[in-house]
Design an enzyme around this catalytic site. Structure first.
Site, short mmCIF file in Angstrom:
data_model
loop_
_atom_site.label_atom_id
_atom_site.label_comp_id
_atom_site.label_asym_id
_atom_site.label_seq_id
_atom_site.Cartn_x
_atom_site.Cartn_y
_atom_site.Cartn_z
CE LYS A 295 43.05 -63.72 22.83
NZ LYS A 295 42.46 -63.89 21.48
C1 LIG Z 1 43.26 -64.16 20.27
C2 LIG Z 1 42.56 -64.85 19.15
C3 LIG Z 1 43.27 -65.48 18.10
C4 LIG Z 1 44.77 -65.43 17.99
O1 LIG Z 1 45.43 -66.18 18.98
P1 LIG Z 1 46.98 -65.91 19.29
O2 LIG Z 1 47.31 -66.78 20.44
O3 LIG Z 1 47.04 -64.43 19.64
O4 LIG Z 1 47.75 -66.21 18.07
C5 LIG Z 1 42.54 -66.15 17.13
N1 LIG Z 1 41.19 -66.18 17.16
C6 LIG Z 1 40.47 -65.58 18.15
C7 LIG Z 1 39.00 -65.65 18.11
C8 LIG Z 1 41.12 -64.90 19.18
O5 LIG Z 1 40.40 -64.30 20.14
#
Ligand SMILES: *Cc1c(COP(=O)(O)O)cnc(C)c1O
Length: 485
Positions: free
Chosen positions: A110
């Protein structure tokens, strides 16, 4: 190119306004008109540095930003926050290709978007003539909160307040948040679970909408920066000799809210030769069932798994895919209404066939996740986190005969030390912090600097609120002229 609500009940807005507002007023998500999606000449972009590549993608999808302006923002966003100017390296481990998205300030994928969103939002607010300070409210189940805090810290004209469930995050995640530095940040525990925190935030939005915005993936400004690394990984796969330029490349994406994988779809629509997008889920396999059958049914037990960032039964960004593929906002509005009132919906056969021509889906439970971590470590000496392991397992199920697959590696294994240690059979009796040290000693995989010494960092945030008092808490904090100490 304007942005319209997926539900068709709000006026079209500029890309800048879509970023500033976050959510459309009819409850839909701001999305581009599928007929207007720009095509990029990807062959001419193969030798660009990351910032130049990002600038091309950003300015194509967010036409309020020129390419030169986007490049300045991207450089400012990532400078000093990622160790390498090539933000998202592709690592070969045996036959596998891992796209490492976790080298940012909080060691989760993120960061790639949340380092950039504040810069986009500030410029977007200026473009909209918005002179007031913006207050970002975020409820987090763990990863988003810390990444948003790091992204928005010390950005002028914006303050950020993160609510986390007091007993619902891991020790590492809590320590990451309560030690957060910055003159414009606040972190507050909620006496309740994640749903209480999220509902509380939504209630605050409803009660005092002016001057607030959102940092989660309903904001298009968070999705667009994720399109970039699909291009970057493709070019790296060509450079590594895994594909020839023009051949399709498949991507396996550990999925929760469907944001990351939707970015892959956008890259494909912009002309990148994407093969299949593999939607990887944990035991909360609502998307696996949907992609296989066309029936979305959230009426099922919620499982707490070893990959908590994917523990989700309502994948918000799927709504954007339905709109982009059908172009039919009336259909989307009615499906979303049905999901809300009845807990399920089914898409028309033609739309399902369209989805299945681009996506496939697999899921794996906690035992499968740990087995995957153990196998990858034993076979190629690569240490995956629990989310990435779900993606690897889906890539295995997809099969090697279907062409090369890039597995999106979404978090550092050090964020989930207990599950990773047990998967590679290293015993440890201590707390999560001791486990991080044990993991480093056993694997010699370096621990990210931001996680090292976390336990001894001073706690700066101790506020706690009951869910019912969140509105009063936000009003009081918003009224303070400055949060700097
Ligand atoms: C948020 C997250 C995901 C999922 O991503 P999306 O965009 O919500 O599908 C996968 N892995 C990690 C480590 C995350 O923090």
């Amino acid at each position: 190119m304007l942005y319209t609500s997926t539900r068709g009940g709000a006026p079209a807005v500029s890309s800048a306004k879509a970023i500033v507002d976050g959510l459309a007023p009819d409850g839909g998500l701001y999305t581009m008109n599928p007929a207007e999606l720009p095509k990029l000449d990807w062959r001419s972009m193969m030798d660009l540095d990351y910032a130049s590549l990002a600038a091309k993608v950003l300015s194509a999808l967010l036409p309020d930003f020129s390419e030169a302006e986007a490049k300045t923002l991207v450089e400012a966003a990532y400078r000093g926050k990622f160790p390498d100017a090539w933000i998202t390296p592709l690592r070969a481990a045996g036959d596998d290709l891992f796209l490492e998205l976790f080298h940012g300030p909080t060691s989760a994928f993120k960061d790639v978007a949340l380092c950039l969103l504040p810069h986009l939002m500030k410029r977007a607010a200026e473009k909209c003539g918005n002179r007031d300070d913006i207050l970002i409210l975020t409820a987090t189940s763990g990863d988003t909160g810390k990444a948003a805090l790091e992204g928005f810290r010390d950005v002028d004209g914006i303050r950020i307040l993160v609510f986390y469930p007091r007993d619902g995050v891991s020790a590492v995640q809590k320590a990451q948040m309560v030690t957060q530095e910055g003159s414009n940040v606040k972190v507050c525990a909620v006496e309740g679970n994640f749903d209480d925190a999220q509902t509380g935030v939504k209630n605050v939005f409803a009660a005092m909408p002016a001057g607030l915005s959102s940092a989660n993936s309903i904001n298009i400004g968070r999705l667009v920066p994720q399109v970039v690394y699909y291009f970057a990984a493709y070019f790296d796969a060509v450079r590594l000799g895994r594909i020839k330029a023009g051949e399709p490349l498949n991507y396996s994406v550990p999925t929760g809210n469907f944001g990351d994988i939707l970015a892959g779809y956008l890259a494909a629509e912009m002309g990148l030769p994407v093969g299949r997008l593999i939607c990887a889920s944990n035991a909360n396999n609502v998307l696996t069932d949907f992609i296989r059958t066309g029936v979305y049914d959230r009426r099922r037990p919620f499982h707490k798994t070893l990959s908590p960032s994917m523990d989700i039964l309502i994948s918000s960004n799927l709504e954007r895919l339905l709109y982009l593929m059908s172009g039919d906002s009336a259909l989307v509005a009615s499906l979303m209404q049905q999901l809300k009132t009845e807990g399920h919906y089914a898409v028309p056969a033609e739309l399902l066939a369209n989805i299945q021509s681009r996506f496939c889906a697999y899921c794996c439970d906690d035992a499968g996740t740990q087995a995957a971590i153990g196998r990858v470590w034993a076979e190629s000496g690569y240490l995956c986190d629990t989310h990435t392991a779900v993606g690897w397992s889906a890539a295995q199920a997809f099969g090697k005969d279907s062409g090369p697959v890039v597995i999106l590696s979404t978090a550092s294994p050090y964020k989930f030390p207990a599950a990773v240690l047990s998967a590679i059979h290293v015993p440890c009796d201590g707390d999560e912090f001791a486990m991080m040290d044990a993991l480093e000693a056993a694997t010699k995989t370096p621990m990210p600097g931001n996680l090292r010494g976390l336990k001894s960092r001073p706690v700066r945030h101790t506020d706690v609120t009951a869910p019912a008092d969140m509105l009063a808490y936000v009003s009081a904090k918003k009224a303070e002229p400055s949060w700097a100490e």
